[in-house]
Design a protein around this motif. Structure first.
Motif, PDB file in Angstrom:
ATOM      1  N   THR A   1      28.348  27.841  36.650  1.00 19.47           N
ATOM      2  CA  THR A   1      29.371  26.993  36.054  1.00 19.47           C
ATOM      3  C   THR A   1      29.137  25.532  36.466  1.00 19.47           C
ATOM      4  OG1 THR A   1      30.908  27.137  37.921  1.00 19.47           O
ATOM      5  CG2 THR A   1      30.986  28.912  36.271  1.00 19.47           C
ATOM      6  N   LYS A   2      29.965  24.647  35.938  1.00 18.11           N
ATOM      7  CA  LYS A   2      29.873  23.248  36.343  1.00 18.11           C
ATOM      8  C   LYS A   2      30.156  23.085  37.832  1.00 18.11           C
ATOM      9  CE  LYS A   2      30.705  20.840  31.991  1.00 18.11           C
ATOM     10  NZ  LYS A   2      29.375  20.164  32.065  1.00 18.11           N
ATOM     11  N   ASN A   3      30.929  24.002  38.375  1.00 19.19           N
ATOM     12  CA  ASN A   3      31.257  23.965  39.797  1.00 19.19           C
ATOM     13  C   ASN A   3      30.305  24.876  40.576  1.00 19.19           C
ATOM     14  OD1 ASN A   3      32.606  23.315  42.149  1.00 19.19           O
ATOM     15  ND2 ASN A   3      34.297  24.738  41.788  1.00 19.19           N
ATOM     16  N   PHE A   4      29.024  24.770  40.284  1.00 19.91           N
ATOM     17  CA  PHE A   4      28.054  25.688  40.885  1.00 19.91           C
ATOM     18  C   PHE A   4      27.890  25.485  42.387  1.00 19.91           C
ATOM     19  CE2 PHE A   4      25.502  22.035  39.626  1.00 19.91           C
ATOM     20  CZ  PHE A   4      24.653  21.850  40.710  1.00 19.91           C
ATOM     21  N   THR A   5      28.235  24.301  42.891  1.00 18.28           N
ATOM     22  CA  THR A   5      28.106  24.094  44.340  1.00 18.28           C
ATOM     23  C   THR A   5      29.038  25.029  45.098  1.00 18.28           C
ATOM     24  OG1 THR A   5      29.670  22.244  44.172  1.00 18.28           O
ATOM     25  CG2 THR A   5      27.323  21.716  44.163  1.00 18.28           C
ATOM     26  N   ARG A   6      30.227  25.265  44.546  1.00 15.79           N
ATOM     27  CA  ARG A   6      31.143  26.220  45.182  1.00 15.79           C
ATOM     28  C   ARG A   6      30.557  27.631  45.131  1.00 15.79           C
ATOM     29  NH1 ARG A   6      34.118  30.092  43.620  1.00 15.79           N
ATOM     30  NH2 ARG A   6      33.705  29.628  41.436  1.00 15.79           N
ATOM     31  N   GLN A   7      29.935  27.981  43.987  1.00 17.46           N
ATOM     32  CA  GLN A   7      29.322  29.300  43.851  1.00 17.46           C
ATOM     33  C   GLN A   7      28.215  29.498  44.885  1.00 17.46           C
ATOM     34  OE1 GLN A   7      28.493  28.612  39.522  1.00 17.46           O
ATOM     35  NE2 GLN A   7      29.295  30.693  39.289  1.00 17.46           N
ATOM     36  N   LEU A   8      27.396  28.476  45.081  1.00  9.59           N
ATOM     37  CA  LEU A   8      26.274  28.608  46.002  1.00  9.59           C
ATOM     38  C   LEU A   8      26.726  28.537  47.457  1.00  9.59           C
ATOM     39  CD1 LEU A   8      23.484  26.627  44.147  1.00  9.59           C
ATOM     40  CD2 LEU A   8      24.257  28.997  43.879  1.00  9.59           C
ATOM     41  N   TYR A   9      27.851  27.890  47.705  1.00 13.46           N
ATOM     42  CA  TYR A   9      28.443  27.925  49.047  1.00 13.46           C
ATOM     43  C   TYR A   9      28.824  29.354  49.393  1.00 13.46           C
ATOM     44  CZ  TYR A   9      31.613  26.882  52.931  1.00 13.46           C
ATOM     45  OH  TYR A   9      32.232  26.846  54.145  1.00 13.46           O
ATOM     46  N   LEU A  10      29.370  30.072  48.415  1.00  8.88           N
ATOM     47  CA  LEU A  10      29.726  31.484  48.606  1.00  8.88           C
ATOM     48  C   LEU A  10      28.472  32.319  48.859  1.00  8.88           C
ATOM     49  CD1 LEU A  10      31.856  33.788  48.471  1.00  8.88           C
ATOM     50  CD2 LEU A  10      31.416  33.899  46.014  1.00  8.88           C
ATOM     51  N   VAL A  11      27.416  32.069  48.098  1.00 19.17           N
ATOM     52  CA  VAL A  11      26.158  32.786  48.278  1.00 19.17           C
ATOM     53  C   VAL A  11      25.641  32.623  49.705  1.00 19.17           C
ATOM     54  CG1 VAL A  11      23.702  32.778  47.664  1.00 19.17           C
ATOM     55  CG2 VAL A  11      25.439  32.786  45.867  1.00 19.17           C
ATOM     56  N   GLU A  12      25.604  31.394  50.176  1.00 19.06           N
ATOM     57  CA  GLU A  12      25.081  31.176  51.527  1.00 19.06           C
ATOM     58  C   GLU A  12      25.981  31.797  52.577  1.00 19.06           C
ATOM     59  OE1 GLU A  12      22.686  27.985  54.179  1.00 19.06           O
ATOM     60  OE2 GLU A  12      23.929  27.183  52.555  1.00 19.06           O
ATOM     61  N   GLY A  13      27.268  31.823  52.327  1.00 17.91           N
ATOM     62  CA  GLY A  13      28.174  32.482  53.257  1.00 17.91           C
ATOM     63  C   GLY A  13      27.834  33.953  53.419  1.00 17.91           C
ATOM     64  N   TRP A  14      27.515  34.605  52.311  1.00 14.96           N
ATOM     65  CA  TRP A  14      27.116  36.014  52.369  1.00 14.96           C
ATOM     66  C   TRP A  14      25.759  36.180  53.050  1.00 14.96           C
ATOM     67  CZ3 TRP A  14      29.438  40.534  51.867  1.00 14.96           C
ATOM     68  CH2 TRP A  14      30.695  40.574  51.253  1.00 14.96           C
ATOM     69  N   LEU A  15      24.858  35.274  52.808  1.00 21.23           N
ATOM     70  CA  LEU A  15      23.543  35.349  53.450  1.00 21.23           C
ATOM     71  C   LEU A  15      23.659  35.269  54.974  1.00 21.23           C
ATOM     72  CD1 LEU A  15      21.457  33.079  51.054  1.00 21.23           C
ATOM     73  CD2 LEU A  15      21.256  35.563  51.304  1.00 21.23           C
ATOM     74  N   GLN A  16      24.679  34.567  55.446  1.00 18.68           N
ATOM     75  CA  GLN A  16      24.869  34.393  56.880  1.00 18.68           C
ATOM     76  C   GLN A  16      25.500  35.614  57.550  1.00 18.68           C
ATOM     77  OE1 GLN A  16      27.193  30.794  57.038  1.00 18.68           O
ATOM     78  NE2 GLN A  16      25.417  29.457  56.762  1.00 18.68           N
ATOM     79  N   LYS A  17      26.187  36.444  56.755  1.00 16.68           N
ATOM     80  CA  LYS A  17      26.932  37.541  57.381  1.00 16.68           C
ATOM     81  C   LYS A  17      26.471  38.943  56.999  1.00 16.68           C
ATOM     82  CE  LYS A  17      30.680  37.475  53.928  1.00 16.68           C
ATOM     83  NZ  LYS A  17      32.125  37.206  53.714  1.00 16.68           N
ATOM     84  N   ALA A  18      25.512  39.067  56.102  1.00 16.51           N
ATOM     85  CA  ALA A  18      25.041  40.398  55.691  1.00 16.51           C
ATOM     86  C   ALA A  18      23.544  40.364  55.431  1.00 16.51           C
ATOM     87  CB  ALA A  18      25.792  40.866  54.448  1.00 16.51           C
ATOM     88  N   SER A  19      22.949  41.540  55.283  1.00 17.81           N
ATOM     89  CA  SER A  19      21.504  41.652  55.051  1.00 17.81           C
ATOM     90  C   SER A  19      21.222  41.896  53.573  1.00 17.81           C
ATOM     91  CB  SER A  19      20.920  42.810  55.875  1.00 17.81           C
ATOM     92  OG  SER A  19      21.046  42.539  57.250  1.00 17.81           O
ATOM     93  N   PHE A  20      20.229  41.193  53.052  1.00 18.69           N
ATOM     94  CA  PHE A  20      19.830  41.320  51.666  1.00 18.69           C
ATOM     95  C   PHE A  20      18.312  41.380  51.584  1.00 18.69           C
ATOM     96  CE2 PHE A  20      23.879  39.137  51.818  1.00 18.69           C
ATOM     97  CZ  PHE A  20      24.625  39.861  50.904  1.00 18.69           C
ATOM     98  N   VAL A  21      17.801  42.041  50.543  1.00 19.06           N
ATOM     99  CA  VAL A  21      16.346  42.165  50.395  1.00 19.06           C
ATOM    100  C   VAL A  21      15.750  41.034  49.579  1.00 19.06           C
ATOM    101  CG1 VAL A  21      16.358  44.664  50.687  1.00 19.06           C
ATOM    102  CG2 VAL A  21      16.563  43.698  48.376  1.00 19.06           C
ATOM    103  N   ALA A  22      16.609  40.226  48.936  1.00 17.81           N
ATOM    104  CA  ALA A  22      16.102  39.117  48.119  1.00 17.81           C
ATOM    105  C   ALA A  22      17.238  38.186  47.726  1.00 17.81           C
ATOM    106  CB  ALA A  22      15.416  39.641  46.855  1.00 17.81           C
ATOM    107  N   ILE A  23      16.860  37.018  47.212  1.00 19.39           N
ATOM    108  CA  ILE A  23      17.792  36.115  46.547  1.00 19.39           C
ATOM    109  C   ILE A  23      17.668  36.402  45.059  1.00 19.39           C
ATOM    110  CG2 ILE A  23      18.431  33.721  46.122  1.00 19.39           C
ATOM    111  CD1 ILE A  23      18.685  34.413  49.043  1.00 19.39           C
ATOM    112  N   GLY A  24      18.737  36.863  44.447  1.00 19.20           N
ATOM    113  CA  GLY A  24      18.644  37.206  43.041  1.00 19.20           C
ATOM    114  C   GLY A  24      19.954  37.755  42.497  1.00 19.20           C
ATOM    115  N   GLU A  25      20.172  37.704  41.315  1.00 23.28           N
ATOM    116  CA  GLU A  25      19.255  37.321  40.259  1.00 23.28           C
ATOM    117  C   GLU A  25      19.464  35.841  39.957  1.00 23.28           C
ATOM    118  OE1 GLU A  25      18.543  38.756  35.593  1.00 23.28           O
ATOM    119  OE2 GLU A  25      19.835  39.890  36.941  1.00 23.28           O
ATOM    120  N   ILE A  26      18.416  35.066  40.042  1.00 21.51           N
ATOM    121  CA  ILE A  26      18.523  33.622  39.845  1.00 21.51           C
ATOM    122  C   ILE A  26      17.541  33.190  38.753  1.00 21.51           C
ATOM    123  CG2 ILE A  26      19.188  33.310  42.246  1.00 21.51           C
ATOM    124  CD1 ILE A  26      16.372  32.207  42.805  1.00 21.51           C
ATOM    125  N   GLY A  27      17.692  31.959  38.283  1.00 25.94           N
ATOM    126  CA  GLY A  27      16.739  31.477  37.284  1.00 25.94           C
ATOM    127  C   GLY A  27      17.388  30.567  36.265  1.00 25.94           C
TER     128      GLY A  27
END
Length: 258
Positions: free
Chosen positions: A71-97
């Motif tokens: 969305t136009k407010n994608f910085t908030r969306q990506l802040y949420l993404v990084e928050g999850w990256l800091q607290k849980a385990s993931f096998v990849a960053i996705g789906e992005i593009g």
């Protein structure tokens, strides 16, 4: 024993919730022994993580925002993404593009969000699962800028030509081979015929892109075997060889335990 890995399946969506156990049972009966789950948006994280918690050795989550949901407010969306990256385990960053098929109004936002998520992948030392539709030029330009020798990942649902395939490989990507390869008119078989199996992984993109002979029905991980069988036919090898090589590729890319 044949073992396959579905490297891209959205099994946490509403399409599957009422019969998830049966879906996973059918997958196992059809040689699928691991499933990677790319995230879509903020609303899908909880259901995806619930499945990863219940099936920690079978279903593996990724974290990211699908370009069609930027969305136009994608910085908030990506802040949420990084928050999850800091607290849980993931096998990849996705789906992005980048996806410019239906709408180009948020092209710049998609491109910036893609760049930032690639940087997150480098920072967290994770591979990426890339969605690219009507945007090959834009995706490659950003990849070329961000590739510092550490980026790796998969071009999800690859359907391009030989030149595009070779460019993806040069940039450190595997090619995600899905149901499109079972469709004669796609032309993908001719492209993939000359690509070494060392550069390929298998995927269903469930519930989308159902392979033959189930076109028109909801896709599911159990149908990965038809993609493997078609690839074996194209390559002129037995299916167990396809399974062995693509599974090793997926395990290496996503650091999946054997």
């Amino acid at each position: 024993m044949i073992q396959l890995i579905d490297t891209h399946a959205h099994i946490y969506t509403d399409d599957f919730q009422l019969e998830l156990k049966k879906i996973l049972q059918r997958a196992q009966e059809n040689y699928v022994h691991k499933i990677c789950m790319p995230n879509i948006d903020e609303e899908t994280i909880t259901s995806m993580m619930d499945i990863a918690t219940i099936y920690p050795t079978y279903c593996f989550p990724m974290m990211g925002i699908h370009p069609c949901h930027i969305t136009k407010n994608f910085t908030r969306q990506l802040y949420l993404v990084e928050g999850w990256l800091q607290k849980a385990s993931f096998v990849a960053i996705g789906e992005i593009g980048i996806d410019l098929y239906h709408d180009t109004n948020l092209s710049m936002e998609q491109q910036e969000a893609f760049s930032i998520q690639l940087r997150l992948a480098k920072a967290y030392k994770l591979p990426v699962a890339i969605h690219c539709r009507n945007a090959f030029k834009e995706v490659l330009q950003i990849l070329e800028k961000e590739q510092d020798g550490t980026l790796k990942g998969v071009m999800h649902c690859f359907s391009g030509n030989l030149t595009e395939a070779e460019r993806c490989i040069e940039l450190g990507l595997y090619l995600g081979i899905g149901g499109i390869i079972t469709l004669p008119k796609s032309g993908l078989a001719e492209t993939i015929r000359t690509i070494d199996l060392a550069h390929l992984v298998l995927e269903t993109d469930s519930p989308y892109l159902t392979p033959a002979p189930y076109r028109g029905k909801r896709n599911e991980p159990a149908y990965l075997r038809y993609i493997a069988e078609k690839l074996a036919e194209i390559k002129g090898v037995i299916c167990s060889e396809i399974a062995s090589i693509t599974t090793q590729n997926a395990e290496r890319l996503f650091a999946l335990s054997k």
